[in-house]
Scaffold this motif. Structure first.
Motif, PDB file in Angstrom:
ATOM      1  N   ASP A 228      16.207  58.859 -58.271  1.00 25.94           N
ATOM      2  CA  ASP A 228      16.325  60.265 -57.864  1.00 25.94           C
ATOM      3  C   ASP A 228      15.738  61.232 -58.882  1.00 25.94           C
ATOM      4  N   SER A 229      14.722  60.783 -59.612  1.00 29.03           N
ATOM      5  CA  SER A 229      14.034  61.714 -60.510  1.00 29.03           C
ATOM      6  C   SER A 229      13.081  62.580 -59.701  1.00 29.03           C
ATOM      7  N   VAL A 230      12.961  63.831 -60.128  1.00 26.39           N
ATOM      8  CA  VAL A 230      12.132  64.809 -59.418  1.00 26.39           C
ATOM      9  C   VAL A 230      11.122  65.404 -60.394  1.00 26.39           C
ATOM     10  N   PHE A 231       9.853  65.410 -59.984  1.00 25.47           N
ATOM     11  CA  PHE A 231       8.775  66.027 -60.755  1.00 25.47           C
ATOM     12  C   PHE A 231       8.211  67.177 -59.947  1.00 25.47           C
ATOM     13  N   VAL A 232       7.935  68.295 -60.611  1.00 24.06           N
ATOM     14  CA  VAL A 232       7.305  69.444 -59.971  1.00 24.06           C
ATOM     15  C   VAL A 232       5.949  69.656 -60.620  1.00 24.06           C
ATOM     16  N   ASN A 233       4.893  69.559 -59.821  1.00 26.67           N
ATOM     17  CA  ASN A 233       3.525  69.666 -60.345  1.00 26.67           C
ATOM     18  C   ASN A 233       3.330  68.715 -61.533  1.00 26.67           C
ATOM     19  N   HIS A 234       3.800  67.475 -61.360  1.00 24.42           N
ATOM     20  CA  HIS A 234       3.629  66.375 -62.322  1.00 24.42           C
ATOM     21  C   HIS A 234       4.446  66.554 -63.604  1.00 24.42           C
ATOM     22  N   THR A 235       5.354  67.521 -63.638  1.00 21.57           N
ATOM     23  CA  THR A 235       6.204  67.737 -64.802  1.00 21.57           C
ATOM     24  C   THR A 235       7.642  67.374 -64.445  1.00 21.57           C
ATOM     25  N   TYR A 236       8.263  66.577 -65.301  1.00 20.78           N
ATOM     26  CA  TYR A 236       9.630  66.130 -65.012  1.00 20.78           C
ATOM     27  C   TYR A 236      10.590  67.313 -64.969  1.00 20.78           C
ATOM     28  N   LEU A 237      11.491  67.293 -63.980  1.00 22.00           N
ATOM     29  CA  LEU A 237      12.484  68.350 -63.832  1.00 22.00           C
ATOM     30  C   LEU A 237      13.907  67.831 -64.018  1.00 22.00           C
ATOM     31  N   ILE A 238      14.294  66.837 -63.231  1.00 26.01           N
ATOM     32  CA  ILE A 238      15.686  66.381 -63.255  1.00 26.01           C
ATOM     33  C   ILE A 238      15.780  65.031 -62.566  1.00 26.01           C
TER      34      ILE A 238
ATOM     35  N   GLU B 182      14.958  77.429 -66.041  1.00 24.73           N
ATOM     36  CA  GLU B 182      14.117  77.264 -67.226  1.00 24.73           C
ATOM     37  C   GLU B 182      12.742  76.685 -66.913  1.00 24.73           C
ATOM     38  N   GLN B 183      12.675  75.766 -65.963  1.00 26.54           N
ATOM     39  CA  GLN B 183      11.443  75.010 -65.746  1.00 26.54           C
ATOM     40  C   GLN B 183      10.708  75.340 -64.457  1.00 26.54           C
ATOM     41  N   CYS B 184      11.414  75.848 -63.459  1.00 29.82           N
ATOM     42  CA  CYS B 184      10.762  76.106 -62.166  1.00 29.82           C
ATOM     43  C   CYS B 184      11.430  77.298 -61.489  1.00 29.82           C
ATOM     44  N   PRO B 185      11.200  78.514 -61.966  1.00 27.23           N
ATOM     45  CA  PRO B 185      11.890  79.696 -61.429  1.00 27.23           C
ATOM     46  C   PRO B 185      11.550  80.021 -59.979  1.00 27.23           C
ATOM     47  N   ARG B 186      10.541  79.374 -59.407  1.00 24.53           N
ATOM     48  CA  ARG B 186      10.229  79.619 -57.993  1.00 24.53           C
ATOM     49  C   ARG B 186      11.184  78.879 -57.057  1.00 24.53           C
ATOM     50  N   LEU B 187      11.996  78.001 -57.609  1.00 21.62           N
ATOM     51  CA  LEU B 187      13.096  77.398 -56.860  1.00 21.62           C
ATOM     52  C   LEU B 187      14.392  77.932 -57.455  1.00 21.62           C
ATOM     53  N   ARG B 188      15.287  78.420 -56.608  1.00 17.88           N
ATOM     54  CA  ARG B 188      16.466  79.111 -57.116  1.00 17.88           C
ATOM     55  C   ARG B 188      17.743  78.642 -56.429  1.00 17.88           C
TER      56      ARG B 188
END
Length: 456
Positions: free
Chosen positions: A360-370, A426-432
């Motif tokens: 269940d790891s999630v990457f946004v634009n190839h950058t690890y998020l959670i 901190e890492q992806c402010p376009r998701l809230r």
């Protein structure tokens, strides 16, 4: 001039490891032996723990004759105390042993004896009598100790502030701000225990260059992991690099072949701490997490600080537990009042979100998020938004969703949502994510989102 039958509490400043104690034992034939002792640990009002490091004459005498005498010195006012002891048992595991092991590691590193000092066990002694020896003239000439705020006053103010917190985020920030403003503890963090993975993850921090929210520590690693595993405070007063207590050991949950690499969030701790104190957060006899503080000076945290943080930790642990149970839905009017939109964020190009099903790891634009449960929650929110146009959710429905694999007991859902909120902030402010009321929240995606799921 001696005062017999004194309370052991008065002797606690002597047990900080600043000055070695002297221990006198006797062989069966009455031959005396005097030796220096590197560590005396306060267990409770009637017992102390002494470090068992070598099988020497002192050890032989204790096993044959359990009575001994201990001479300790208060480094603040130069007053000597004599303790009359009776040896009871030796512990090689458990809270007392682990707390002494951590403290001894700091003493060993500080004195350059890291290769010599190794704790084999904790000798538990009953304190039969305490004597204060006649005070030397030197003690009267010493400057008074540094003024400290009243512990009860600090506890009262902190308790009032924690009781007023209406959300988990407010509770965590209040706790850390109180430590800084009331006790000058400027480097601190709160970690929550994930019972399923037996790891602690950072949900709030203060005083570091990066927040480290989401960073993980295995149960039993470093002072934080030991405090959680043994359910006991762990306090180190000197640099302890030799035993790796100076920083928590972090291992990724990633196993080769079970998910993508690069899913570790950097731990926010000081590079070279000289004092550390970790206190377990308990509620209903369960470990909820750990409250951790550290500093750049030796002996920065006293036993009084430890006592105070244990008391605060009890309230904080119970309050966190209570926040997790706050599920009652709110009506539309309450929801509207609860919305706290963040600052405007430009939509920009599409967000490419990749989810790895294996962990269940999630990457946004190839950058690890959670990853983990928080990653599974984010993926569910994104899918429901894309498939059904949903934006409003409740904690209750997440708990009932079997696909999230929440543990049956102590799921810490509120803490996971707070962690996800902070990581997105901190890492992806376009998701809230923002709360809309008790037990409910809203999920927003600003702009186009492209979803991709990977099985491996």
């Amino acid at each position: 001039m001696s005062a017999a039958g004194m309370d052991l509490e008065e002797v606690r400043p002597c047990l900080e490891g600043a000055i070695p104690a002297m221990m006198a034992t006797a062989a069966p034939d009455g031959t005396p032996n005097v030796a220096y002792l590197s560590q005396v640990h306060y267990v409770d009002a009637r017992h102390v723990g002494l470090s068992f490091q070598f099988f020497n004459k002192t050890r032989q005498n204790l096993l044959a004759n359990p009575r001994s005498t201990l001479l300790v010195l208060n480094p603040i006012n130069a007053v000597f105390y004599r303790l009359h002891l009776r040896y009871l048992r030796t512990e090689t595991q458990g809270p007392v042993f682990e707390g002494m092991k951590a403290q001894l590691a700091g003493i060993a590193s500080h004195t350059g004896m890291a290769d010599v000092f190794r704790l084999l066990g904790s000798d538990i002694h009953e304190v039969l009598q305490v004597e204060r020896l006649p005070q030397a003239p030197l003690a009267e000439a010493l400057p008074p100790p540094r003024a400290r705020p009243s512990p009860l006053g600090v506890l009262r103010r902190a308790s009032a502030r924690l009781s007023a917190a209406a959300s988990l985020g407010e509770l965590l920030e209040t706790a850390l701000e109180t430590l800084e403003s009331e006790l000058a503890m400027r480097h601190a963090m709160v970690l929550i225990l994930d019972s399923a993975t037996q790891r602690l993850y950072t949900v709030a921090s203060r005083g570091y260059a990066t927040s480290g929210v989401g960073s993980e520590i295995a149960l039993g690693d470093g002072v934080i992991g030991v405090a959680a595993r043994e359910r006991t405070p762990v306090r180190i007063m000197h640099m302890a690099s030799a035993y790796l207590y100076s920083r928590a050991m972090r291992d990724s949950l990633f196993d080769e072949g079970s998910g993508p690499p690069g899913t570790d969030i950097p731990y926010p701790g000081l590079a070279e701490p000289h004092s550390q104190l970790a206190v377990p957060l308990l509620s209903a006899d369960r470990v909820i997490g750990v409250l951790f503080v550290e500093g750049r000076e030796d002996m920065q945290f006293s036993y009084e600080d430890e006592d105070l943080l244990v008391a605060l930790g009890g309230q904080l642990g119970a309050a966190i537990d209570l926040m997790h149970e706050a599920e009652a839905p709110c009506d539309e009017a309450q929801a509207a009042q609860g919305v706290t939109a963040g600052p405007p964020v430009a939509e920009g190009p599409p967000l490419h979100v990749r989810h790895y099903r294996s962990n269940d790891s999630v990457f946004v634009n190839h950058t690890y998020l959670i990853k983990g449960v928080a990653g599974a929650i984010l993926w569910k929110l994104l899918q429901d938004r894309q498939r059904h146009g949903r934006s409003d959710f409740t904690n209750r429905e997440l708990r009932l969703d079997a696909s999230l694999r929440l543990p049956d007991v102590a799921d810490n859902l509120e803490a996971r949502l707070w962690l996800l909120h902070r990581r997105l902030q901190e890492q992806c402010p376009r998701l809230r994510i923002h709360k809309t009321g008790r037990g409910s929240f809203r999920f927003e995606a600003l702009g186009q989102v492209v979803l991709e799921e990977v099985a491996a």
